[in-house]
Scaffold this motif. Structure first.
Motif, PDB file in Angstrom:
ATOM      1  N   CYS A  32       0.837  -1.196   0.000  1.00 48.61           N
ATOM      2  CA  CYS A  32       0.000   0.000   0.000  1.00 48.61           C
ATOM      3  C   CYS A  32       0.878   1.256   0.000  1.00 48.61           C
ATOM      4  CB  CYS A  32      -0.903  -0.007   1.240  1.00 48.61           C
ATOM      5  SG  CYS A  32      -2.132   1.311   1.271  1.00 48.61           S
ATOM      6  N   GLY A  33       0.557   2.177  -0.891  1.00 51.00           N
ATOM      7  CA  GLY A  33       1.327   3.409  -0.988  1.00 51.00           C
ATOM      8  C   GLY A  33       2.532   3.312  -1.895  1.00 51.00           C
ATOM      9  N   GLY A  34       2.850   2.106  -2.368  1.00 49.58           N
ATOM     10  CA  GLY A  34       4.019   1.933  -3.222  1.00 49.58           C
ATOM     11  C   GLY A  34       4.813   0.713  -2.806  1.00 49.58           C
ATOM     12  N   LYS A  35       5.469   0.124  -3.757  1.00 55.92           N
ATOM     13  CA  LYS A  35       6.159  -1.144  -3.538  1.00 55.92           C
ATOM     14  C   LYS A  35       7.262  -1.040  -2.495  1.00 55.92           C
ATOM     15  CE  LYS A  35       8.707  -4.640  -6.198  1.00 55.92           C
ATOM     16  NZ  LYS A  35       9.209  -5.007  -7.553  1.00 55.92           N
ATOM     17  N   TYR A  36       7.949   0.104  -2.451  1.00 52.74           N
ATOM     18  CA  TYR A  36       9.121   0.215  -1.590  1.00 52.74           C
ATOM     19  C   TYR A  36       8.910   1.146  -0.403  1.00 52.74           C
ATOM     20  CZ  TYR A  36      11.433  -2.108  -5.471  1.00 52.74           C
ATOM     21  OH  TYR A  36      11.772  -3.013  -6.449  1.00 52.74           O
ATOM     22  N   VAL A  37       7.683   1.613  -0.175  1.00 49.93           N
ATOM     23  CA  VAL A  37       7.436   2.533   0.938  1.00 49.93           C
ATOM     24  C   VAL A  37       7.647   1.834   2.276  1.00 49.93           C
ATOM     25  CG1 VAL A  37       5.721   3.959   2.098  1.00 49.93           C
ATOM     26  CG2 VAL A  37       5.852   3.953  -0.399  1.00 49.93           C
ATOM     27  N   VAL A  38       7.049   0.655   2.460  1.00 52.68           N
ATOM     28  CA  VAL A  38       7.190  -0.063   3.726  1.00 52.68           C
ATOM     29  C   VAL A  38       8.648  -0.451   3.994  1.00 52.68           C
ATOM     30  CG1 VAL A  38       6.572  -2.172   4.978  1.00 52.68           C
ATOM     31  CG2 VAL A  38       4.810  -0.867   3.794  1.00 52.68           C
ATOM     32  N   PRO A  39       9.398  -0.998   3.014  1.00 54.67           N
ATOM     33  CA  PRO A  39      10.820  -1.263   3.284  1.00 54.67           C
ATOM     34  C   PRO A  39      11.599  -0.021   3.698  1.00 54.67           C
ATOM     35  CG  PRO A  39      10.133  -2.443   1.319  1.00 54.67           C
ATOM     36  CD  PRO A  39       8.986  -1.565   1.711  1.00 54.67           C
ATOM     37  N   ILE A  40      11.279   1.128   3.110  1.00 54.26           N
ATOM     38  CA  ILE A  40      11.963   2.370   3.498  1.00 54.26           C
ATOM     39  C   ILE A  40      11.640   2.717   4.947  1.00 54.26           C
ATOM     40  CG2 ILE A  40      12.031   4.862   3.111  1.00 54.26           C
ATOM     41  CD1 ILE A  40      11.723   4.275   0.115  1.00 54.26           C
ATOM     42  N   ILE A  41      10.366   2.581   5.331  1.00 54.24           N
ATOM     43  CA  ILE A  41       9.974   2.873   6.712  1.00 54.24           C
ATOM     44  C   ILE A  41      10.687   1.923   7.674  1.00 54.24           C
ATOM     45  CG2 ILE A  41       8.040   2.815   8.336  1.00 54.24           C
ATOM     46  CD1 ILE A  41       6.255   3.796   6.050  1.00 54.24           C
ATOM     47  N   ILE A  42      10.766   0.653   7.309  1.00 52.59           N
ATOM     48  CA  ILE A  42      11.459  -0.322   8.158  1.00 52.59           C
ATOM     49  C   ILE A  42      12.934   0.043   8.316  1.00 52.59           C
ATOM     50  CG2 ILE A  42      12.235  -2.739   8.243  1.00 52.59           C
ATOM     51  CD1 ILE A  42       9.582  -3.537   7.022  1.00 52.59           C
ATOM     52  N   ALA A  43      13.526   0.634   7.297  1.00 53.89           N
ATOM     53  CA  ALA A  43      14.955   0.970   7.331  1.00 53.89           C
ATOM     54  C   ALA A  43      15.237   2.272   8.084  1.00 53.89           C
ATOM     55  CB  ALA A  43      15.495   1.076   5.906  1.00 53.89           C
ATOM     56  N   ILE A  44      14.231   3.115   8.301  1.00 50.49           N
ATOM     57  CA  ILE A  44      14.459   4.436   8.904  1.00 50.49           C
ATOM     58  C   ILE A  44      15.098   4.349  10.293  1.00 50.49           C
ATOM     59  CG2 ILE A  44      13.257   6.439   9.898  1.00 50.49           C
ATOM     60  CD1 ILE A  44      11.479   6.462   7.425  1.00 50.49           C
ATOM     61  N   PRO A  45      14.621   3.498  11.225  1.00 50.59           N
ATOM     62  CA  PRO A  45      15.291   3.429  12.532  1.00 50.59           C
ATOM     63  C   PRO A  45      16.784   3.088  12.433  1.00 50.59           C
ATOM     64  CG  PRO A  45      13.148   2.375  12.662  1.00 50.59           C
ATOM     65  CD  PRO A  45      13.397   2.661  11.202  1.00 50.59           C
ATOM     66  N   GLY A  46      17.130   2.186  11.512  1.00 48.88           N
ATOM     67  CA  GLY A  46      18.541   1.879  11.310  1.00 48.88           C
ATOM     68  C   GLY A  46      19.316   3.068  10.771  1.00 48.88           C
ATOM     69  N   MET A  47      18.681   3.845   9.888  1.00 46.16           N
ATOM     70  CA  MET A  47      19.318   5.063   9.376  1.00 46.16           C
ATOM     71  C   MET A  47      19.565   6.070  10.496  1.00 46.16           C
ATOM     72  SD  MET A  47      17.127   5.675   5.872  1.00 46.16           S
ATOM     73  CE  MET A  47      16.947   4.411   4.622  1.00 46.16           C
ATOM     74  N   ILE A  48      18.597   6.154  11.422  1.00 48.22           N
ATOM     75  CA  ILE A  48      18.745   7.067  12.557  1.00 48.22           C
ATOM     76  C   ILE A  48      19.962   6.682  13.391  1.00 48.22           C
ATOM     77  CG2 ILE A  48      17.705   7.716  14.779  1.00 48.22           C
ATOM     78  CD1 ILE A  48      14.979   7.597  13.384  1.00 48.22           C
ATOM     79  N   ARG A  49      20.083   5.402  13.720  1.00 45.81           N
ATOM     80  CA  ARG A  49      21.230   4.972  14.524  1.00 45.81           C
ATOM     81  C   ARG A  49      22.532   5.117  13.752  1.00 45.81           C
ATOM     82  NH1 ARG A  49      23.017   5.244  18.078  1.00 45.81           N
ATOM     83  NH2 ARG A  49      23.780   3.271  18.918  1.00 45.81           N
ATOM     84  N   LEU A  50      22.486   4.882  12.443  1.00 50.62           N
ATOM     85  CA  LEU A  50      23.686   5.055  11.625  1.00 50.62           C
ATOM     86  C   LEU A  50      24.180   6.501  11.701  1.00 50.62           C
ATOM     87  CD1 LEU A  50      25.739   4.205   9.451  1.00 50.62           C
ATOM     88  CD2 LEU A  50      23.971   4.632   7.738  1.00 50.62           C
ATOM     89  N   ARG A  51      23.256   7.445  11.548  1.00 54.85           N
ATOM     90  CA  ARG A  51      23.654   8.854  11.607  1.00 54.85           C
ATOM     91  C   ARG A  51      24.148   9.227  13.004  1.00 54.85           C
ATOM     92  NH1 ARG A  51      21.484  14.223  12.191  1.00 54.85           N
ATOM     93  NH2 ARG A  51      22.610  15.626  10.767  1.00 54.85           N
ATOM     94  N   GLN A  52      23.518   8.687  14.032  1.00 57.10           N
ATOM     95  CA  GLN A  52      23.980   8.971  15.397  1.00 57.10           C
ATOM     96  C   GLN A  52      25.413   8.483  15.600  1.00 57.10           C
ATOM     97  OE1 GLN A  52      20.951   7.103  17.841  1.00 57.10           O
ATOM     98  NE2 GLN A  52      19.916   9.044  18.204  1.00 57.10           N
ATOM     99  N   CYS A  53      25.711   7.303  15.076  1.00 52.43           N
ATOM    100  CA  CYS A  53      27.073   6.773  15.188  1.00 52.43           C
ATOM    101  C   CYS A  53      28.081   7.675  14.482  1.00 52.43           C
ATOM    102  CB  CYS A  53      27.135   5.358  14.611  1.00 52.43           C
ATOM    103  SG  CYS A  53      26.233   4.117  15.560  1.00 52.43           S
TER     104      CYS A  53
END
Length: 420
Positions: free
Chosen positions: A194-215
């Motif tokens: 729903c909303g696009g094929k890759y929208v949910v995978p991007i949302i799932i990846a966001i918390p990891g991106m947050i920790r990556l930037r914090q590091c």
């Protein structure tokens, strides 16, 4: 970190009883109760969690400990959930058509829950804590991280918790997307496209991106500090931690490719993508398990393994007896550390085993007898619950480790150990 698998095309019996919006709400509410239990038991161990995360100090008019206030808020959000569920079951009685028609009921509770989280109404329990939660969430949502004296540990803790809620956040988007889409029902079979094929995978990846930037922010702080703190090194540990979070992204990408496999657009066979996914998820799980034990919990398990492999003299102590890796290091139980607060080493060994097993739950997909089980909505829900449970256990030992680091070795010898 595994991507969400595809599900059965029918609305299964589990979804008739507990549709997607209620499953999301249940895990969110459970997380509040779990945090209360974290605070409560650590309080019994005389570990001051609020001071570690720079939680707002108690006012003279509200002297309740943090765990009591958390329990009060958890009760406030649990009662409407139970009433909503009873009302929903009474109306639908397990009929698929009724379940689809009355999606407004679970969705209304989900909106109420988000409202209670995001608007710290002063007459509800722990308004200061929820103000702090919102401020922290706002800062980390773009990968920010406070300075040590301003609550850096709280930022790290919340961001790590979000990584365990990544799939729940993806399902939250799916639920809202289906509810707002004309002709769809949020209580129907979840459409994770729903909303696009890759929208949910991007949302799932966001918390990891947050920790990556914090590091990376922490690494830059170490490199730019003219007077680095003792033991901070050159920042290599922050780069290694960033690499750990980066290792989750191939898992998410390959999971999305498997779910929407199109041989005309992807230059790999379906078997080839699965093998790449298997390699990526194995590396991510093993790396994350190592980091949990050796870095987040400061345990010497991996450094102690050579002592089991190399020959030992007959007079050497048993693996569970106190020992040290270096002559200058005080003795401690095998694989642990000198200063611990939980009253027996077996608690630490049990936590290590639990963390390992729950890091590798994806391996159930490799069993031909359990492969279909992984594609059911009830199974997806259980896997999300298990990850939240793993994080709950992880928090106990991560906070205890931070307490040892902050208070120093000398202060720990005077601490009283609370019994279980």
């Amino acid at each position: 970190m595994d991507g969400d698998p595809t599900v059965e095309p029918e609305l299964d019996n589990f979804s008739l009883i507990l549709p997607l919006p209620y499953r999301i709400a249940f895990i969110l509410v459970l997380g509040v109760w779990a945090w209360g239990l974290n605070l409560h038991y650590l309080f019994l161990l005389k570990i001051d969690v609020p001071s570690l995360i720079k939680y707002p100090s108690r006012s003279p008019y509200n002297s309740l400990p943090a765990h009591r206030r958390t329990y009060a808020f958890a009760t406030i959000i649990t009662l409407p959930l139970l009433l909503s569920l009873l009302f929903f079951w009474t109306l639908t009685r397990g009929r698929p058509s009724s379940v689809l028609a009355w999606d407004i009921i679970p969705q209304s509770y989900l909106f109420l829950l988000l409202l209670l989280f995001l608007i710290p109404y002063k007459r509800l329990p722990a308004p200061n804590g929820r103000y702090r939660f919102l401020a922290t969430l706002k800062r980390i949502s773009i990968g920010g991280i406070a300075e040590t004296q301003d609550g850096k540990f709280g930022d790290i803790l919340l961001a790590d918790v979000l990584t365990s809620y990544a799939k729940v956040l993806g399902d939250l988007f799916v639920s809202l997307c289906m509810f707002l889409t004309s002709g769809r029902s949020s209580t129907d079979k979840p459409d994770r496209g729903c909303g696009g094929k890759y929208v949910v995978p991007i949302i799932i990846a966001i918390p990891g991106m947050i920790r990556l930037r914090q590091c990376m922010i922490e690494y830059n702080r170490v490199r730019s500090n003219p007077q680095p703190m003792p033991g901070s090194g050159w920042g290599g540990q922050h780069l290694a931690n960033a690499l750990k979070y980066s290792s989750a992204f191939p898992v998410v990408i390959l999971s999305a490719l498997q779910r929407g496999y199109d041989p005309n657009k992807i230059g790999l066979s379906e078997t080839g993508i699965f093998r790449l996914w298997l390699f990526a998820v194995f590396v991510n799980s093993l790396y994350s398990f190592y980091w949990d034990v050796a870095k987040d919990w400061d345990l010497t398990l991996f450094a102690s393994i050579p002592s089991l492999i190399s020959p030992s003299p007959p007079t050497s102590p048993s693996p569970l007896s106190p020992r040290s890796l270096h002559p200058s290091e005080p003795p401690h139980p095998w694989g642990l550390r000198r200063h611990t607060h939980f009253h027996t080493p077996q608690i630490y060994y049990t936590a290590i085993i639990i963390d390992f097993l729950l890091r590798f739950t994806w391996s159930l997909k490799l069993s031909p007898h359990l492969d279909h089980w992984n594609d059911l909505e009830g199974s997806i829900f259980v896997m999300e619950l298990l990850e939240v449970a793993r994080r709950w256990v992880w928090i106990f030992f991560r906070v205890e480790t931070e307490w040892v680091r902050v208070k120093g070795a000398g202060a720990q010898e005077e601490m009283l150990l609370a019994p279980l």
